[in-house]
Design a protein around this motif. Structure first.
Motif, PDB file in Angstrom:
ATOM      1  N   ASP A 112       1.121   7.380 -13.906  1.00  0.00           N
ATOM      2  CA  ASP A 112       1.807   7.007 -12.831  1.00  0.00           C
ATOM      3  C   ASP A 112       2.353   5.854 -13.169  1.00  0.00           C
ATOM      4  O   ASP A 112       1.650   4.777 -12.866  1.00  0.00           O
ATOM      5  CB  ASP A 112       1.105   7.371 -11.525  1.00  0.00           C
ATOM      6  CG  ASP A 112       1.824   6.683 -10.468  1.00  0.00           C
ATOM      7  OD1 ASP A 112       3.173   6.279 -10.601  1.00  0.00           O
ATOM      8  OD2 ASP A 112       1.334   6.705  -9.347  1.00  0.00           O
ATOM      9  N   GLU A 113       3.466   5.608 -13.731  1.00  0.00           N
ATOM     10  CA  GLU A 113       3.875   4.186 -14.014  1.00  0.00           C
ATOM     11  C   GLU A 113       4.725   3.479 -13.009  1.00  0.00           C
ATOM     12  O   GLU A 113       5.371   2.469 -13.218  1.00  0.00           O
ATOM     13  CB  GLU A 113       4.943   4.507 -15.212  1.00  0.00           C
ATOM     14  CG  GLU A 113       3.999   4.986 -16.449  1.00  0.00           C
ATOM     15  CD  GLU A 113       4.622   4.666 -17.908  1.00  0.00           C
ATOM     16  OE1 GLU A 113       5.624   4.763 -18.143  1.00  0.00           O
ATOM     17  OE2 GLU A 113       3.592   4.370 -18.784  1.00  0.00           O
ATOM     18  N   LYS A 114       4.700   3.781 -11.873  1.00  0.00           N
ATOM     19  CA  LYS A 114       5.220   3.422 -10.671  1.00  0.00           C
ATOM     20  C   LYS A 114       4.342   2.401  -9.819  1.00  0.00           C
ATOM     21  O   LYS A 114       3.466   2.464  -8.907  1.00  0.00           O
ATOM     22  CB  LYS A 114       5.734   4.503  -9.588  1.00  0.00           C
ATOM     23  CG  LYS A 114       6.852   5.394 -10.527  1.00  0.00           C
ATOM     24  CD  LYS A 114       7.556   6.280  -9.245  1.00  0.00           C
ATOM     25  CE  LYS A 114       6.550   7.262  -8.640  1.00  0.00           C
ATOM     26  NZ  LYS A 114       6.396   8.215 -10.022  1.00  0.00           N
ATOM     27  N   GLY A 115       4.055   1.106 -10.302  1.00  0.00           N
ATOM     28  CA  GLY A 115       3.413   0.109  -9.839  1.00  0.00           C
ATOM     29  C   GLY A 115       2.027   0.139  -9.826  1.00  0.00           C
ATOM     30  O   GLY A 115       1.469   0.486 -10.814  1.00  0.00           O
ATOM     31  N   VAL A 116       1.420  -0.390  -8.787  1.00  0.00           N
ATOM     32  CA  VAL A 116      -0.119  -0.645  -8.861  1.00  0.00           C
ATOM     33  C   VAL A 116      -0.758   0.488  -8.247  1.00  0.00           C
ATOM     34  O   VAL A 116      -0.599   1.032  -7.302  1.00  0.00           O
ATOM     35  CB  VAL A 116      -0.468  -2.088  -8.113  1.00  0.00           C
ATOM     36  CG1 VAL A 116      -1.830  -2.098  -8.078  1.00  0.00           C
ATOM     37  CG2 VAL A 116       0.294  -3.183  -8.630  1.00  0.00           C
ATOM     38  N   LYS A 117      -1.798   0.893  -9.015  1.00  0.00           N
ATOM     39  CA  LYS A 117      -2.720   1.816  -8.504  1.00  0.00           C
ATOM     40  C   LYS A 117      -4.092   1.336  -8.662  1.00  0.00           C
ATOM     41  O   LYS A 117      -4.413   0.512  -9.485  1.00  0.00           O
ATOM     42  CB  LYS A 117      -2.752   3.160  -9.566  1.00  0.00           C
ATOM     43  CG  LYS A 117      -1.514   3.839  -9.744  1.00  0.00           C
ATOM     44  CD  LYS A 117      -0.329   3.207 -10.549  1.00  0.00           C
ATOM     45  CE  LYS A 117      -0.831   3.107 -11.943  1.00  0.00           C
ATOM     46  NZ  LYS A 117       0.320   2.445 -12.774  1.00  0.00           N
ATOM     47  N   VAL A 118      -4.908   1.698  -7.630  1.00  0.00           N
ATOM     48  CA  VAL A 118      -6.325   1.299  -7.484  1.00  0.00           C
ATOM     49  C   VAL A 118      -7.184   2.600  -7.565  1.00  0.00           C
ATOM     50  O   VAL A 118      -6.939   3.610  -6.789  1.00  0.00           O
ATOM     51  CB  VAL A 118      -6.476   0.398  -6.551  1.00  0.00           C
ATOM     52  CG1 VAL A 118      -7.867   0.229  -6.279  1.00  0.00           C
ATOM     53  CG2 VAL A 118      -5.573  -0.943  -6.278  1.00  0.00           C
ATOM     54  N   LEU A 119      -8.088   2.403  -8.216  1.00  0.00           N
ATOM     55  CA  LEU A 119      -9.359   3.464  -8.277  1.00  0.00           C
ATOM     56  C   LEU A 119     -10.464   2.751  -7.946  1.00  0.00           C
ATOM     57  O   LEU A 119     -10.953   1.837  -8.595  1.00  0.00           O
ATOM     58  CB  LEU A 119      -9.484   4.249  -9.674  1.00  0.00           C
ATOM     59  CG  LEU A 119     -10.672   5.070  -9.585  1.00  0.00           C
ATOM     60  CD1 LEU A 119     -10.541   6.353  -8.811  1.00  0.00           C
ATOM     61  CD2 LEU A 119     -10.635   5.707 -11.253  1.00  0.00           C
ATOM     62  N   VAL A 120     -10.883   3.121  -6.739  1.00  0.00           N
ATOM     63  CA  VAL A 120     -12.599   2.476  -6.263  1.00  0.00           C
ATOM     64  C   VAL A 120     -13.476   3.458  -6.695  1.00  0.00           C
ATOM     65  O   VAL A 120     -13.543   4.717  -6.223  1.00  0.00           O
ATOM     66  CB  VAL A 120     -12.470   2.401  -4.689  1.00  0.00           C
ATOM     67  CG1 VAL A 120     -13.837   1.742  -4.213  1.00  0.00           C
ATOM     68  CG2 VAL A 120     -11.244   1.404  -4.273  1.00  0.00           C
ATOM     69  N   LEU A 121     -14.402   3.280  -7.366  1.00  0.00           N
ATOM     70  CA  LEU A 121     -15.650   3.932  -8.069  1.00  0.00           C
ATOM     71  C   LEU A 121     -16.719   3.500  -7.124  1.00  0.00           C
ATOM     72  O   LEU A 121     -17.288   2.265  -7.660  1.00  0.00           O
ATOM     73  CB  LEU A 121     -15.726   3.721  -9.576  1.00  0.00           C
ATOM     74  CG  LEU A 121     -14.379   4.359 -10.432  1.00  0.00           C
ATOM     75  CD1 LEU A 121     -14.899   4.000 -11.946  1.00  0.00           C
ATOM     76  CD2 LEU A 121     -14.471   5.800 -10.028  1.00  0.00           C
ATOM     77  N   ARG A 122     -16.989   4.263  -6.143  1.00  0.00           N
ATOM     78  CA  ARG A 122     -18.256   3.784  -5.507  1.00  0.00           C
ATOM     79  C   ARG A 122     -19.576   4.484  -5.722  1.00  0.00           C
ATOM     80  O   ARG A 122     -19.777   5.822  -5.837  1.00  0.00           O
ATOM     81  CB  ARG A 122     -17.663   4.276  -3.986  1.00  0.00           C
ATOM     82  CG  ARG A 122     -18.525   3.158  -3.008  1.00  0.00           C
ATOM     83  CD  ARG A 122     -17.654   3.617  -1.480  1.00  0.00           C
ATOM     84  NE  ARG A 122     -16.421   3.038  -1.484  1.00  0.00           N
ATOM     85  CZ  ARG A 122     -15.539   3.590  -0.433  1.00  0.00           C
ATOM     86  NH1 ARG A 122     -16.045   4.642   0.038  1.00  0.00           N
ATOM     87  NH2 ARG A 122     -14.548   2.943  -0.232  1.00  0.00           N
ATOM     88  N   GLN A 123     -20.514   3.861  -6.360  1.00  0.00           N
ATOM     89  CA  GLN A 123     -21.879   4.377  -6.575  1.00  0.00           C
ATOM     90  C   GLN A 123     -22.752   3.201  -6.324  1.00  0.00           C
ATOM     91  O   GLN A 123     -22.720   1.863  -6.935  1.00  0.00           O
ATOM     92  CB  GLN A 123     -21.841   4.992  -7.688  1.00  0.00           C
ATOM     93  CG  GLN A 123     -22.997   5.392  -8.088  1.00  0.00           C
ATOM     94  CD  GLN A 123     -23.764   6.782  -7.207  1.00  0.00           C
ATOM     95  OE1 GLN A 123     -24.742   6.445  -6.829  1.00  0.00           O
ATOM     96  NE2 GLN A 123     -23.086   7.767  -7.098  1.00  0.00           N
ATOM     97  N   MET A 124     -23.784   3.186  -5.557  1.00  0.00           N
ATOM     98  CA  MET A 124     -24.825   2.090  -5.358  1.00  0.00           C
ATOM     99  C   MET A 124     -25.415   1.575  -7.037  1.00  0.00           C
ATOM    100  O   MET A 124     -25.830   2.530  -7.670  1.00  0.00           O
ATOM    101  CB  MET A 124     -25.885   2.446  -4.482  1.00  0.00           C
ATOM    102  CG  MET A 124     -25.990   1.184  -3.604  1.00  0.00           C
ATOM    103  SD  MET A 124     -27.318   2.062  -2.429  1.00  0.00           S
ATOM    104  CE  MET A 124     -26.097   2.230  -0.800  1.00  0.00           C
TER     105      MET A 124
END
Ligand SMILES: Cc1cc2nc3c(=O)[nH]c(=O)nc-3n(C[C@H](O)[C@H](O)[C@H](O)COP(=O)(O)OP(=O)(O)OC[C@H]3O[C@@H](n4cnc5c(N)ncnc54)[C@H](O)[C@@H]3O)c2cc1C
Ligand code: SF4
Ligand code: SF4
Lengths: 644, 372
Positions: free
Chosen positions: A554-566
């Motif tokens: 997806d080359e439209k701007g800023v993407k954020v992936l939050v990888l949540r694991q303690m």
């Protein structure tokens, strides 16, 4: 009850340097302490947070060092003694505020404590905080042993109030993290009320405005303060001399190097020939005191870490008084008597000093290096730097690496500061390609992501830990979104400042003192800023990898992936296994075509062990945390997980 | 023949853009994976020998050895390979009107019959998601129809084949382009000499192919011209049409000159010597002048048995191959073979000696005869 609150005068306790500094603050009646976690400084705020209630203090882990310094300064402005701590490069973060604070001056005593890390034992720099004291014109003091760590901290508050400006007390790893006996004074019984006065005469620092302007007036006033500090330093009990009246060589030193210098003089038997001037007040240097000792001899050796800060200052002062004290011959960093990078140790100091004194001394036997190599490779277990068993970062970087390889457009990751910086190394599949300051990964990515008009077509990724996100990633992310940069930020959210020992951060529901506080939701913040946001569990390898590929495309701007694991070591998770792991040895492919030990050769969780004799993989049940991730990387399905 | 490993595969094939992305090396191990038309090696493997190398149709293909194993004779360089019969065919009454076929529906008909009658337990076919070809393992005749029509970009079909083998399927049917059929042929010879090896195939159905397009290049090309989600079928009608037809929802048809499309053909296809899937049991292509029919080449007994059964069961209708068509087919296939071999010879990657690795090996005098 913590040792730190022992109110019996004269009692001795074995304290870590950082605890001694904390005790000094308590004896000075400090009311507010703030810091940002960073080795080797973290234990100061940690110790204070533990006794905060008892000592009627407010202690916080701030979002970053600049905010920490601002929080501490507010206390000073309101009449409360305060402290602010950070690691060496934290001073850089805080330095803009520090420059202005030094200009405005402080009210109640305020001390900032940077702990430097010579040799970069737990840093990726060996930055020097001492230069900041000179740069912003504030006094610099450095304890030379553990007792001094406490005593000088306490004294620093008197100094700060005497000159009404902030004082820098600098420590180093070997001072902060080693331990020694410390004799206590009493704790004050106080009852201060905080109040910020501002109705007085505009230029009255104590009751008027607290600002650094008008600059010509304030700057001149600041320099008067420094002169006053210099006068006080002339009589300071923390500057000590031991040795003969007319030494052949004058050694000038400070901080942990004091201990190395002492040891070197002893080892070489130079007590009658070498004088040792240990300075507690290293900037500005007190001229009369310096003149007295520089007059004793023509040869001067300066021992310090890391850069020749003290050496330069001594040379300037010696040049200024050359007509009185004569020309000196200097030994130190500039002439390579001592190395200008890395930590010193007694050996290095002994060999430098023996050369200066013309003594033939071999610090180590000739074949030492050879033997050491032999023992290191044959006798000691192979312990490379790696992520802990069950660490979510291993899983995250597995997916990031694979997503980039599959994508095949030479994508890369701008790294950041935290445990995950290790993803530069094979343990993180060598995924990171740049690492600089905190938050810089996203800043760099923001820049890379704007180069499309010059034919740049590589996917750009950045990683940031959760704590780093709040520290300095946010402004970079705002920049990227606002300027329509094209990047994917992966937030490695392991619910704590894991690297430095689980200090809380703004994403969590408890603060430094254990109180309930509102948690800031990272995904929500990013969404509100306008990024496309996804949240995944990094232990779900396939889903994480898929999402990453999708975001990269997806080359439209800023993407954020939050990888949540303690974090695997987090107090909540420790010792709790989700799965019981086992190996079906019958189907393990091992070294054959079809696997080539992907688990123990590539993935390399320490919980997986390759059995060389039997040519199968084993689970080390003591080490395995039961996260179950390896079951998904085994091509044969030989790694089994059973829910517990 | 000496077998190499992944290092050499990367060196000779992947990093030289010789990889067509057939999928033969995918999912054999944790390292080679297909993704959007490209094959990636996720991590290095340090074994000297591997199935990845041994199966790859672009690395050390020994045509002599394959010909000996499958046809019991030397490789003669016949443009159409070794075969029993050549016919033309189309879906029979039991299949007609069931689906959307590329041409006569011969492939789907034969695969359906083979599944139904238990000649094969499963079939490895190529479905699509948008314009992305997606390999699929199917076990029911209905699913065969979902995978019909040609996807003109190279597909990692054999990655699904490897997964089917790993999942324990035997008597697998597989439909592939000539490079894929060549890879399957190499697999079937058990090049790694694994103990207990059994040929996992029940039917190898080869397609004719002059070239396939590079997926990523085609995607970029086509997305700038049509809404990809509306594409229903892509066709390249037989010569002399010289166009690619793109059918979209609502029956619209777009025509793209073939010359423009040819620019998207990967270099590796120009080294390919096989137009008719010479090591398949059955090979199928289009038929010039008759868009409702296929060309059908039967090469093996197992192929013949299945075709006979398909005719008997009303799945397939066959007719004689017109002589003119056969001549033209020979000419086209011979041309492809010759061009590719000249190119490979000039590049120094055929029949190399002194330990240098080759793309192809065949008897020197056969090579001379083809090139002449
Ligand atoms: C890339 C490509 C190039 C071709 N070039 C020629 C040519 O030059 N001359 C010629 O005569 N014929 C060519 N063909 C074959 C032709 O297009 C038809 O596939 C063939 O005639 C069979 O028609 P059908 O009606 O029986 O197919 P259908 O019954 O519609 O079945 C088509 C079958 O092809 C398989 N398939 C589709 N796309 C692919 C792919 N990319 N890779 C592997 N398998 C696939 C599917 O699994 C399906 O089973 C080519 C096919 C492809 C895929
Ligand atoms: S990944 Fe699986 S098959 Fe490979 S060595 Fe480990 S346990 Fe054995
Ligand atoms: S086996 Fe197929 S996919 Fe693998 S390298 Fe060779 S051509 Fe490419």
């Amino acid at each position: 009850m913590s040792n730190l609150m022992d109110n019996r005068k004269g009692r001795q306790h074995l304290l870590m340097g950082n605890e001694a500094i904390a005790r000094g603050a308590l004896e000075a009646g400090v009311k507010v302490a703030a810091g940002y976690p960073g080795t080797p400084s973290s234990e100061i705020v940690e110790s204070l947070s533990r006794v905060a209630k008892e000592a009627n203090m407010y202690v916080e882990w701030s979002a970053n060092e600049k905010v920490a310094m601002e929080v501490a300064a507010a206390a000073s402005f309101a009449g409360l003694r305060s402290m602010c701590t950070m690691k060496q490069n934290g001073v850089n973060v805080a330095s803009d505020f520090l420059l202005h604070l030094a200009g405005s001056g402080t009210r109640a005593g305020m001390v900032i404590v940077p702990c430097d890390d010579p040799g970069a034992l737990s840093s990726i720099n060996e930055g020097e905080s001492r230069y900041f004291a000179r740069l912003v014109e504030i006094p610099l003091i450095e304890p030379g042993d553990f007792q001094e760590a406490k005593d000088m901290t306490k004294w620093a508050y008197e100094l700060s109030e005497e000159i009404r400006n902030v004082v820098m007390l600098r420590s180093v790893t070997r001072m902060s993290h080693a331990s020694g006996n410390v004799r206590f004074d009493t704790l004050p019984r106080d009852n201060v009320k905080a109040m910020f006065k501002f109705d007085g005469f505009i230029l009255d620092q104590m009751e008027g405005l607290v600002i650094s302007a008008p600059v010509d007036y304030k700057h001149a006033q600041q320099q008067e303060k420094i002169k006053k500090a210099r006068e006080i330093f002339e009589e300071c009990p923390f500057n000590t001399y031991t040795g003969p009246d007319r030494p052949e060589l004058l050694v000038i030193t400070s901080s942990a190097c004091n201990l190395y210098a002492k040891e070197a003089i002893e080892i070489l038997g130079l007590e009658d020939r070498v004088g040792l001037l240990k300075l507690g007040t290293t900037w500005p240097l007190p001229p009369n005191l310096m003149k007295k000792y520089l007059s004793m001899t023509d040869r001067v050796m300066v021992i310090e870490e890391v850069l020749p800060f003290l050496e330069e200052n001594v040379k300037v002062i010696a040049a200024e008084m050359a007509s009185d004290i004569g020309i000196k011959r200097f030994y130190g960093k500039n002439d390579a008597t001592l190395p200008m990078v890395g930590e010193l140790n007694p050996d290095i100091v002994v060999s430098g000093m023996s050369r200066v004194m013309g003594i033939d001394y071999k610090p180590v036997p000739d074949d030492y290096a050879q033997k050491a190599q032999l023992y290191a490779t044959t006798k000691s277990p192979n312990r490379e730097l790696t992520f802990c068993p069950g660490c979510p970062h291993r899983a995250s970087f597995w997916s990031i690496h694979n997503a980039i390889e599959l994508d095949g457009r030479k994508g890369f990751v701008c790294g950041d500061i935290g445990c995950y910086t290790m993803a530069l190394l094979p343990c993180g599949f060598s995924t990171l390609k740049t690492v600089h300051a905190m938050g810089s990964g996203t800043g760099l990515a923001s820049g890379f992501g704007k180069l499309g008009q010059f034919g740049f077509d590589q996917p750009v990724l950045a990683v940031s830990g959760d704590s780093t996100f709040f520290h300095t990633t946010i402004p970079a992310l705002i920049n990227a979104i606002h300027n329509r940069s094209n990047l994917t930020l992966v937030v490695l959210d392991n619910s704590g400042t894991a690297m430095t020992g689980f200090q809380p951060h703004p994403g969590l529901e408890k603060n430094a003192m254990g109180e309930e506080v509102p948690a800031i939701d990272i995904a929500g913040v990013c969404r509100a800023m306008g990024a496309r946001v996804e949240v995944r569990d990094p232990f779900d390898l396939e889903e994480t990898r898929n999402t990453l590929n999708e975001l990269m495309e997806d080359e439209k701007g800023v993407k954020v992936l939050v990888l949540r694991q303690m974090c695997a070591l987090s107090p909540e998770k420790k010792a709790k296994k989700r799965y019981e792991m086992s190996i079906d040895e019958e189907i393990c492919i091992g070294e054959n075509c079809g696997c080539d030990r992907v688990c123990t050769r590539v993935f390399r969780c320490p919980g997986l062990v390759w059995d060389k004799e039997r040519k199968v993989t084993r689970i080390d049940e003591v080490i395995c945390t039961g996260c179950g991730v390896c079951a998904d990387i085994c091509p044969a399905g030989a790694i089994k997980r059973k829910e517990v | 023949m000496k077998i190499y490993g992944s290092k050499e595969l990367v060196e000779d094939v992947i990093s030289r853009d010789m990889c067509i992305g057939c999928g033969a090396c995918n999912f054999l191990c944790p390292y080679f994976r297909p993704y959007r038309g490209k094959v990636a090696m996720l991590f290095p493997c340090d074994l000297d020998k591997g199935r990845c190398w041994a199966y790859c149709p672009k690395a050390e293909v020994d045509l002599e050895e394959l010909s000996k194993i499958f046809y019991g004779k030397a490789y003669e360089g016949d443009p159409l390979g070794s075969y029993e019969e050549i016919r033309i065919s189309r879906a029979g009454p039991r299949m007609m009107a069931k689906g959307d076929f590329q041409a006569g529906g011969t492939v789907s008909s034969i695969v359906s019959l083979a599944l139904k009658k238990g000649y094969i337990s499963s079939a490895v076919l190529t479905d699509r998601k948008g314009i992305l070809p997606v390999p699929r393992i199917v076990t029911r005749p209905e699913e065969v129809l979902e995978c019909s029509t040609s996807k003109y970009t190279a597909a990692p079909t054999l990655s699904a084949f490897n997964q089917a083998v790993k999942d324990g399927y035997r008597n697998i049917g597989v439909v592939g382009t000539p490079c894929q059929v060549l890879a399957v042929a190499q697999m079937r010879t058990n090049p790694m000499e694994d103990e207990g090896f059994e040929d996992p195939t029940g039917l190898v159905l080869g397609l004719f192919c002059t070239w396939a397009l590079d997926y990523r290049a085609f995607e970029e090309f086509i997305t700038s011209r049509v809404d990809v989600s509306s594409i229903r079928k892509v066709d390249i009608p037989p010569p002399p049409a010289e166009i690619m037809e793109v059918y979209t929802d609502g029956g619209a048809k777009m025509e793209i000159p073939l010359d423009e499309v040819r620019k998207l053909v990967p270099e590796t296809c120009t080294y390919c010597t096989d137009m008719t899937s010479e090591f398949a049991d059955i090979s199928v292509g289009v038929l010039e002048g008759r868009p409702d029919m296929n060309t059908l080449i039967i090469r093996t007994q197992r192929g013949k048995d299945i075709v006979d059964e398909a005719i008997k069961e009303g799945y397939l209708v066959v007719e004689e191959m017109p002589k003119k068509n056969l001549e033209h087919l020979r000419w086209a296939a011979g041309n492809k073979k010759k061009r590719a071999l000249v190119k490979a010879r000039d590049a120094g990657i055929v029949n190399t000696s002194d330990g240098k690795r080759s793309l192809l090996r065949l008897a020197p005098k056969t090579l001379e005869a083809i090139i002449a």
